[in-house]
Design a protein around this motif. Sequence first.
Motif, PDB file in Angstrom:
ATOM      1  N   ASN A 247     -49.364  55.102  52.956  1.00 46.15           N
ATOM      2  CA  ASN A 247     -50.461  54.151  53.162  1.00 46.15           C
ATOM      3  C   ASN A 247     -50.079  52.733  52.747  1.00 46.15           C
ATOM      4  OD1 ASN A 247     -50.301  54.919  50.477  1.00 46.15           O
ATOM      5  ND2 ASN A 247     -52.481  54.526  50.088  1.00 46.15           N
ATOM      6  N   ARG A 248     -48.806  52.530  52.340  1.00 46.59           N
ATOM      7  CA  ARG A 248     -48.371  51.181  51.942  1.00 46.59           C
ATOM      8  C   ARG A 248     -46.901  50.985  52.277  1.00 46.59           C
ATOM      9  NH1 ARG A 248     -45.020  51.020  47.611  1.00 46.59           N
ATOM     10  NH2 ARG A 248     -45.079  52.673  46.024  1.00 46.59           N
ATOM     11  N   GLU A 249     -46.478  49.710  52.261  1.00 47.99           N
ATOM     12  CA  GLU A 249     -45.074  49.373  52.485  1.00 47.99           C
ATOM     13  C   GLU A 249     -44.296  49.544  51.177  1.00 47.99           C
ATOM     14  OE1 GLU A 249     -43.255  48.218  55.262  1.00 47.99           O
ATOM     15  OE2 GLU A 249     -45.012  49.044  56.278  1.00 47.99           O
ATOM     16  N   PRO A 250     -43.020  49.908  51.258  1.00 45.20           N
ATOM     17  CA  PRO A 250     -42.219  50.033  50.031  1.00 45.20           C
ATOM     18  C   PRO A 250     -41.995  48.674  49.385  1.00 45.20           C
ATOM     19  CG  PRO A 250     -40.819  50.244  51.959  1.00 45.20           C
ATOM     20  CD  PRO A 250     -42.229  50.245  52.456  1.00 45.20           C
ATOM     21  N   GLY A 251     -41.883  48.659  48.061  1.00 45.45           N
ATOM     22  CA  GLY A 251     -41.604  47.427  47.342  1.00 45.45           C
ATOM     23  C   GLY A 251     -40.149  47.043  47.462  1.00 45.45           C
ATOM     24  N   ILE A 252     -39.816  45.885  46.902  1.00 39.75           N
ATOM     25  CA  ILE A 252     -38.444  45.375  47.007  1.00 39.75           C
ATOM     26  C   ILE A 252     -37.451  46.340  46.375  1.00 39.75           C
ATOM     27  CG2 ILE A 252     -36.881  43.536  46.276  1.00 39.75           C
ATOM     28  CD1 ILE A 252     -39.206  41.591  46.469  1.00 39.75           C
ATOM     29  N   GLN A 253     -37.747  46.802  45.147  1.00 39.64           N
ATOM     30  CA  GLN A 253     -36.838  47.716  44.458  1.00 39.64           C
ATOM     31  C   GLN A 253     -36.733  49.044  45.201  1.00 39.64           C
ATOM     32  OE1 GLN A 253     -37.896  48.719  40.418  1.00 39.64           O
ATOM     33  NE2 GLN A 253     -35.784  49.188  39.876  1.00 39.64           N
ATOM     34  N   GLU A 254     -37.845  49.490  45.763  1.00 36.95           N
ATOM     35  CA  GLU A 254     -37.833  50.748  46.510  1.00 36.95           C
ATOM     36  C   GLU A 254     -36.975  50.626  47.771  1.00 36.95           C
ATOM     37  OE1 GLU A 254     -42.312  52.187  45.096  1.00 36.95           O
ATOM     38  OE2 GLU A 254     -42.009  51.135  47.003  1.00 36.95           O
ATOM     39  N   LYS A 255     -37.051  49.473  48.443  1.00 34.24           N
ATOM     40  CA  LYS A 255     -36.213  49.233  49.620  1.00 34.24           C
ATOM     41  C   LYS A 255     -34.736  49.214  49.238  1.00 34.24           C
ATOM     42  CE  LYS A 255     -39.529  46.600  52.430  1.00 34.24           C
ATOM     43  NZ  LYS A 255     -39.833  45.274  53.024  1.00 34.24           N
ATOM     44  N   GLU A 256     -34.447  48.642  48.068  1.00 32.60           N
ATOM     45  CA  GLU A 256     -33.052  48.590  47.617  1.00 32.60           C
ATOM     46  C   GLU A 256     -32.509  49.990  47.352  1.00 32.60           C
ATOM     47  OE1 GLU A 256     -33.069  45.997  44.267  1.00 32.60           O
ATOM     48  OE2 GLU A 256     -33.034  44.165  45.480  1.00 32.60           O
ATOM     49  N   PHE A 257     -33.361  50.868  46.797  1.00 32.17           N
ATOM     50  CA  PHE A 257     -32.936  52.243  46.574  1.00 32.17           C
ATOM     51  C   PHE A 257     -32.604  52.918  47.905  1.00 32.17           C
ATOM     52  CE2 PHE A 257     -34.949  52.440  42.226  1.00 32.17           C
ATOM     53  CZ  PHE A 257     -33.805  52.879  41.568  1.00 32.17           C
ATOM     54  N   ILE A 258     -33.500  52.769  48.886  1.00 35.64           N
ATOM     55  CA  ILE A 258     -33.299  53.415  50.188  1.00 35.64           C
ATOM     56  C   ILE A 258     -32.055  52.854  50.871  1.00 35.64           C
ATOM     57  CG2 ILE A 258     -34.304  53.822  52.470  1.00 35.64           C
ATOM     58  CD1 ILE A 258     -37.073  53.685  51.141  1.00 35.64           C
ATOM     59  N   ALA A 259     -31.854  51.533  50.765  1.00 33.82           N
ATOM     60  CA  ALA A 259     -30.654  50.919  51.347  1.00 33.82           C
ATOM     61  C   ALA A 259     -29.394  51.466  50.686  1.00 33.82           C
ATOM     62  CB  ALA A 259     -30.721  49.402  51.196  1.00 33.82           C
ATOM     63  N   LYS A 260     -29.460  51.691  49.399  1.00 30.46           N
ATOM     64  CA  LYS A 260     -28.319  52.260  48.669  1.00 30.46           C
ATOM     65  C   LYS A 260     -27.985  53.653  49.192  1.00 30.46           C
ATOM     66  CE  LYS A 260     -27.073  53.732  43.968  1.00 30.46           C
ATOM     67  NZ  LYS A 260     -27.557  53.818  42.555  1.00 30.46           N
ATOM     68  N   TRP A 261     -29.024  54.462  49.414  1.00 31.79           N
ATOM     69  CA  TRP A 261     -28.813  55.845  49.871  1.00 31.79           C
ATOM     70  C   TRP A 261     -28.263  55.892  51.290  1.00 31.79           C
ATOM     71  CZ3 TRP A 261     -34.532  57.116  48.270  1.00 31.79           C
ATOM     72  CH2 TRP A 261     -34.645  57.022  46.873  1.00 31.79           C
ATOM     73  N   THR A 262     -28.721  54.965  52.136  1.00 30.30           N
ATOM     74  CA  THR A 262     -28.300  54.998  53.548  1.00 30.30           C
ATOM     75  C   THR A 262     -27.024  54.204  53.796  1.00 30.30           C
ATOM     76  OG1 THR A 262     -29.766  53.122  54.034  1.00 30.30           O
ATOM     77  CG2 THR A 262     -30.646  55.340  54.395  1.00 30.30           C
ATOM     78  N   ASP A 263     -26.918  53.004  53.213  1.00 35.61           N
ATOM     79  CA  ASP A 263     -25.806  52.113  53.542  1.00 35.61           C
ATOM     80  C   ASP A 263     -24.607  52.270  52.613  1.00 35.61           C
ATOM     81  OD1 ASP A 263     -27.499  51.174  55.455  1.00 35.61           O
ATOM     82  OD2 ASP A 263     -28.071  49.355  54.387  1.00 35.61           O
ATOM     83  N   ILE A 264     -24.856  52.563  51.336  1.00 42.17           N
ATOM     84  CA  ILE A 264     -23.757  52.687  50.379  1.00 42.17           C
ATOM     85  C   ILE A 264     -23.311  54.138  50.254  1.00 42.17           C
ATOM     86  CG2 ILE A 264     -22.964  52.178  48.050  1.00 42.17           C
ATOM     87  CD1 ILE A 264     -23.728  49.723  49.727  1.00 42.17           C
ATOM     88  N   TYR A 265     -24.265  55.036  50.014  1.00 43.98           N
ATOM     89  CA  TYR A 265     -23.936  56.458  49.908  1.00 43.98           C
ATOM     90  C   TYR A 265     -23.764  57.115  51.276  1.00 43.98           C
ATOM     91  CZ  TYR A 265     -25.062  56.422  44.893  1.00 43.98           C
ATOM     92  OH  TYR A 265     -25.085  56.185  43.546  1.00 43.98           O
ATOM     93  N   CYS A 266     -24.366  56.499  52.294  1.00 45.34           N
ATOM     94  CA  CYS A 266     -24.248  56.998  53.686  1.00 45.34           C
ATOM     95  C   CYS A 266     -24.800  58.417  53.841  1.00 45.34           C
ATOM     96  CB  CYS A 266     -22.795  56.932  54.157  1.00 45.34           C
ATOM     97  SG  CYS A 266     -22.109  55.260  54.123  1.00 45.34           S
TER      98      CYS A 266
END
Length: 356
Positions: A247-266
């Motif tokens: 029901n809401r958009e992810p926060g900045i820190q939450e987006k950074e976590f997701i980016a880490k999982w997808t882009d860094i950890y792949c």
Amino acid sequence: MFIDQYVPSANGEFVKVYLYLLRLLSDKQRNVSISLLADTFNQTEADIVRALKYWDKMGVLILEFNGPDNELSNIKFRDIDHINSYDSSTHSQNSSGVSKTTDSHITPVAVNSSVSYGNQSEQPVSVKEPIEASKIQFTPEKLNELSDDETFSMLTYVIQSYLGRTLTNKEINSIAYYYDTLHFSSDLIIYLVEYCVGRGKKSFNYIDAVALDWARKGITNESQARDEVATHNNVVYQVMKAFGLSNREPGIQEKEFIAKWTDIYCFSEDMIIEACNRTMKAIHQPSFEYTDSILSNWKKQDVHTIQDIKKSDADYANTRKPEAAGIKQSSNRFNNFNQRDKKPDSWYDSLLSNNS
């Protein structure tokens, strides 16, 4: 002269290998091995050979190979004072891969090598198995050649505009790697930088990580990259849904976590959602930090697929099985207490009759 002319454009690991060889030479240690150098610098033997080949191309060292497998057998140091007058015609390879030189300003070092490096021409880099951009060092001659390419020059100009600063030699080397080795289209490279900068990531370490991820997935043009980004956005939605936060958009820190999982950890979407589900099952509330700890642990254990998870879970379960001899009764102050014998019903009946 070495520091002024060669160090600024050279990979730091390459410089260390050269200086270490020079030190061995000064100590009169004329016999070295590729494995010794690899162990000293905690690198692979192929990394050491790549460093030596770089200095060979720069004319600082001369490598000699022999045998049917073209094994490295000799390293010759050239007198740096004479490198400016170096003529490429005096440093060539014959068809067997053995270096020939007419330069008298050389000092040989024998190499006891067990590593076979095969053909001494540059090995093509597979798009399916890309390596870090920092491990591919382009020579100044190659970079000059690319700078004469209108498309490449346009790329560096546009990227400088995005970043708002002049590119360093290391960053230009990375762009050359995307363009010349990974064979990314110019539109893809521009979109790559645009995508990363749009997320507030101007570091080339981050841009390199995204580029490697795209290369592993076979992405070579902008259209494919946009499809990948759309999939990435779907991962964000699925993570928030798994946490009950749709029901809401992810926060900045939450987006950074997701980016880490997808882009860094792949990690794939399935792996990330599995980690989210395990988080909810373990602590009954959404926690990006807890999920990050799960995924970080999987990364360390080289767990990349759902099948890998099942195997890891099975291995862990096997280490937790009780011994076959049976379960030992726990020892605590309640169990150690000498309990009274149970009285028969007739005893209670007699007691009641006496009281009456």
